[in-house]
Design a protein around this motif. Structure first.
Motif, PDB file in Angstrom:
ATOM      1  N   PHE A   1      44.257   0.039   7.914  1.00 15.43           N
ATOM      2  CA  PHE A   1      45.408  -0.738   8.087  1.00 15.43           C
ATOM      3  C   PHE A   1      45.390  -2.085   7.426  1.00 15.43           C
ATOM      4  O   PHE A   1      46.672  -2.344   7.081  1.00 15.43           O
ATOM      5  CB  PHE A   1      45.247  -1.095   9.653  1.00 15.43           C
ATOM      6  N   HIS A   2      44.517  -2.622   6.890  1.00  6.67           N
ATOM      7  CA  HIS A   2      44.535  -3.796   6.054  1.00  6.67           C
ATOM      8  C   HIS A   2      45.239  -3.418   4.671  1.00  6.67           C
ATOM      9  O   HIS A   2      45.942  -4.162   4.087  1.00  6.67           O
ATOM     10  CB  HIS A   2      43.094  -4.128   6.061  1.00  6.67           C
ATOM     11  N   GLY A   3      44.718  -2.259   4.159  1.00  9.54           N
ATOM     12  CA  GLY A   3      45.425  -1.844   2.841  1.00  9.54           C
ATOM     13  C   GLY A   3      47.012  -1.584   3.114  1.00  9.54           C
ATOM     14  O   GLY A   3      47.582  -1.910   2.032  1.00  9.54           O
TER      15      GLY A   3
ATOM     16  N   SER B   1      44.577  -6.704  10.398  1.00 11.56           N
ATOM     17  CA  SER B   1      43.711  -5.664  11.031  1.00 11.56           C
ATOM     18  C   SER B   1      44.060  -5.431  12.395  1.00 11.56           C
ATOM     19  O   SER B   1      43.438  -4.789  13.063  1.00 11.56           O
ATOM     20  CB  SER B   1      42.212  -6.135  10.979  1.00 11.56           C
ATOM     21  N   THR B   2      45.505  -5.631  12.919  1.00  8.79           N
ATOM     22  CA  THR B   2      45.946  -5.649  14.264  1.00  8.79           C
ATOM     23  C   THR B   2      45.608  -4.040  14.599  1.00  8.79           C
ATOM     24  O   THR B   2      45.149  -3.852  15.921  1.00  8.79           O
ATOM     25  CB  THR B   2      47.134  -6.166  14.702  1.00  8.79           C
TER      26      THR B   2
ATOM     27  N   ALA C   1      43.847  -1.708  13.366  1.00  9.83           N
ATOM     28  CA  ALA C   1      42.403  -1.199  13.646  1.00  9.83           C
ATOM     29  C   ALA C   1      41.877  -1.927  14.798  1.00  9.83           C
ATOM     30  O   ALA C   1      40.983  -0.765  15.578  1.00  9.83           O
ATOM     31  CB  ALA C   1      41.667  -1.959  12.326  1.00  9.83           C
ATOM     32  N   ILE C   2      41.955  -2.979  15.259  1.00  8.47           N
ATOM     33  CA  ILE C   2      41.596  -3.372  16.395  1.00  8.47           C
ATOM     34  C   ILE C   2      41.922  -2.607  17.595  1.00  8.47           C
ATOM     35  O   ILE C   2      41.291  -2.325  18.439  1.00  8.47           O
ATOM     36  CB  ILE C   2      41.624  -4.756  16.727  1.00  8.47           C
ATOM     37  N   ILE C   3      43.460  -2.111  17.753  1.00 12.41           N
ATOM     38  CA  ILE C   3      43.717  -1.563  18.909  1.00 12.41           C
ATOM     39  C   ILE C   3      43.138  -0.176  18.867  1.00 12.41           C
ATOM     40  O   ILE C   3      42.783   0.383  20.022  1.00 12.41           O
ATOM     41  CB  ILE C   3      45.279  -1.206  18.481  1.00 12.41           C
ATOM     42  N   LEU C   4      42.897   0.561  17.668  1.00 10.82           N
ATOM     43  CA  LEU C   4      42.103   1.988  17.519  1.00 10.82           C
ATOM     44  C   LEU C   4      40.817   1.857  18.030  1.00 10.82           C
ATOM     45  O   LEU C   4      40.271   2.523  18.536  1.00 10.82           O
ATOM     46  CB  LEU C   4      42.357   2.362  16.171  1.00 10.82           C
ATOM     47  N   LEU C   5      40.066   0.580  17.916  1.00 11.37           N
ATOM     48  CA  LEU C   5      38.738   0.309  18.236  1.00 11.37           C
ATOM     49  C   LEU C   5      38.772   0.313  19.552  1.00 11.37           C
ATOM     50  O   LEU C   5      37.490   0.678  20.325  1.00 11.37           O
ATOM     51  CB  LEU C   5      38.343  -0.963  17.540  1.00 11.37           C
ATOM     52  N   PHE C   6      39.663  -0.421  20.326  1.00  9.56           N
ATOM     53  CA  PHE C   6      39.752  -0.420  21.936  1.00  9.56           C
ATOM     54  C   PHE C   6      39.611   0.938  22.219  1.00  9.56           C
ATOM     55  O   PHE C   6      39.146   1.158  23.345  1.00  9.56           O
ATOM     56  CB  PHE C   6      40.816  -1.027  22.136  1.00  9.56           C
ATOM     57  N   VAL C   7      40.425   1.777  21.564  1.00 13.77           N
ATOM     58  CA  VAL C   7      40.355   3.378  22.178  1.00 13.77           C
ATOM     59  C   VAL C   7      38.955   3.770  22.148  1.00 13.77           C
ATOM     60  O   VAL C   7      38.588   4.452  23.186  1.00 13.77           O
ATOM     61  CB  VAL C   7      41.474   4.045  21.328  1.00 13.77           C
ATOM     62  N   ILE C   8      38.318   3.619  21.036  1.00 12.41           N
ATOM     63  CA  ILE C   8      36.925   4.031  20.849  1.00 12.41           C
ATOM     64  C   ILE C   8      35.990   3.314  21.921  1.00 12.41           C
ATOM     65  O   ILE C   8      35.298   3.856  22.250  1.00 12.41           O
ATOM     66  CB  ILE C   8      36.510   3.819  19.075  1.00 12.41           C
ATOM     67  N   TRP C   9      36.236   2.084  21.967  1.00 14.48           N
ATOM     68  CA  TRP C   9      35.280   1.331  22.911  1.00 14.48           C
ATOM     69  C   TRP C   9      35.529   1.752  24.223  1.00 14.48           C
ATOM     70  O   TRP C   9      34.578   1.777  25.044  1.00 14.48           O
ATOM     71  CB  TRP C   9      35.636  -0.343  22.756  1.00 14.48           C
TER      72      TRP C   9
END
Length: 358
Positions: A159-161, A166-167, A169-177
């Motif tokens: 996402f940063h690339g 990184s917004t 990436a954080i949203i997808l991390l919330f899915v994982i969390w």
């Protein structure tokens, strides 16, 4: 956070089973929909993707972080990922007593969980692997995740690339969390049922306390909070020594799969005339499947005792063999000194109730 989530899981598990069933339905949709979003979106967002030859043919041992340079040894350890991932069927097995038509619906739930986990787990790993931007940067201690969380770093790089933030990436991390949260809730439910079942059979100390059922919600509330308390106590040392986590997960997994090895081995060697098949029956494939399952359990239990990083020091040693030895020693002493005098095996309370009604 660890203690807080454990308490939340315990509170939710003290409510009626209908509440857990409702949350489990949310969990299924969360992980299916969220998993599809990650699997589909991540490779499209990444500026570049790795070729199939890299994903399926390239081999990395990451010696800079693990100090493991032996490719065969790394392959042996890599198979353990599936053993963690396939834990879901265990929860389905432990809840069969509270399931209508358990003789059919129980096996269906077990097979369904294995199938779903296998498909989504494989797709998830492929999506991550195809989306790697720079492998050497994943384990760099100076990267955005300090080289300690590779999946998070892959999401960040993608996402940063492309978007220079990184917004996503954080949203997808919330899915994982969220998946972690639902997984912890399910494991708490499963662990409490194991404690309740053993307590009902008088197989643990103070069984009369842990087998009590909540008068209103009809769940083993005492067993739930016992599991939560043990979970918190076992987790506290992780604050100081990271390898404690490896030891705990290794011992728990060995105890979990090792418990299945006993009935599988018994089924493999018992006389066929002594077995009464149920609605789900393997037929002629029973012995080959039991043999493969038993050998796989022996393999994974042995590998979980091996070191996972080198050189072997205080903070890298795998303490699972010591922890397992202590647990087995205490259990054997309890058996020799006390339990063998009164423990007669599982309590067949259904037969007793039927006899009383008759």
């Amino acid at each position: 956070m660890y203690v807080g989530f454990t308490i939340i899981w315990a509170i939710l598990n003290t409510f009626a089973l209908q509440v857990i069933a409702f949350i489990d339905m949310i969990s299924i949709w969360w992980q299916v929909v969220g998993g599809l979003v990650i699997v589909i979106m991540l490779p499209f967002v990444a500026l570049s993707t790795q070729p199939a030859s890299y994903v399926f043919g390239h081999f990395e041992t990451a010696p800079a972080s693990t100090r493991i340079r032996s490719a065969p040894y790394a392959v042996i350890l890599s198979f353990l990922v599936s053993q963690y991932s396939l834990y879901g069927y265990d929860a389905a097995a432990h809840l069969t007593e509270e399931t209508k038509g358990a003789d059919k619906n129980g096996p269906i739930a077990i097979l369904s969980s294995i199938g779903i986990i296998s498909i989504f787990g494989w797709a998830y790993i492929l999506a991550l692997t195809f989306s790697i931007q720079n492998f050497d940067y994943l384990f760099d201690t100076n990267n955005e995740t300090a080289g300690a969380f590779v999946p998070g770093q892959i999401l960040y790089d993608a996402f940063h690339g492309r978007y220079h933030n990184s917004t996503g990436a954080i949203i997808l991390l919330f899915v994982i969390w969220g998946s972690f949260f639902f997984g912890g809730l399910s494991i708490t439910t499963s662990a409490a049922r194991v404690v309740y079942a053993l307590s009902r059979d008088q197989g643990v100390p103070f069984s009369s306390v842990w087998r009590r059922i909540h008068p209103k919600h009809k769940v083993p509330a005492n067993a739930v909070w016992l599991c939560a308390a043990i979970c918190i106590l076992l987790g506290l040392p992780i604050l100081k020594v990271n390898v404690v986590f490896t030891a705990i997960t290794s011992v728990c997994t060995i105890g979990w799969v090792g418990g299945y090895a006993i009935p599988i081995f018994a089924r493999m060697i018992m006389a066929e005339e002594r077995f009464n098949p149920g609605p789900f029956y393997l037929g002629r494939a029973r012995r080959p499947i039991c043999l493969v399952a038993f050998l796989w359990i022996c393999y994974t239990c042995s590998v979980f005792l091996l070191p996972t990083s080198y050189p072997i020091k205080f903070d890298t040693f795998n303490y699972a063999p010591i922890a397992l030895g202590v647990c087995l020693t205490l259990i054997m002493l309890w058996w020799i000194l006390d339990a063998r005098k009164w423990f007669k095996g599982p309590v067949r309370n259904i037969i007793e109730k039927c006899s009383m009604n008759a």
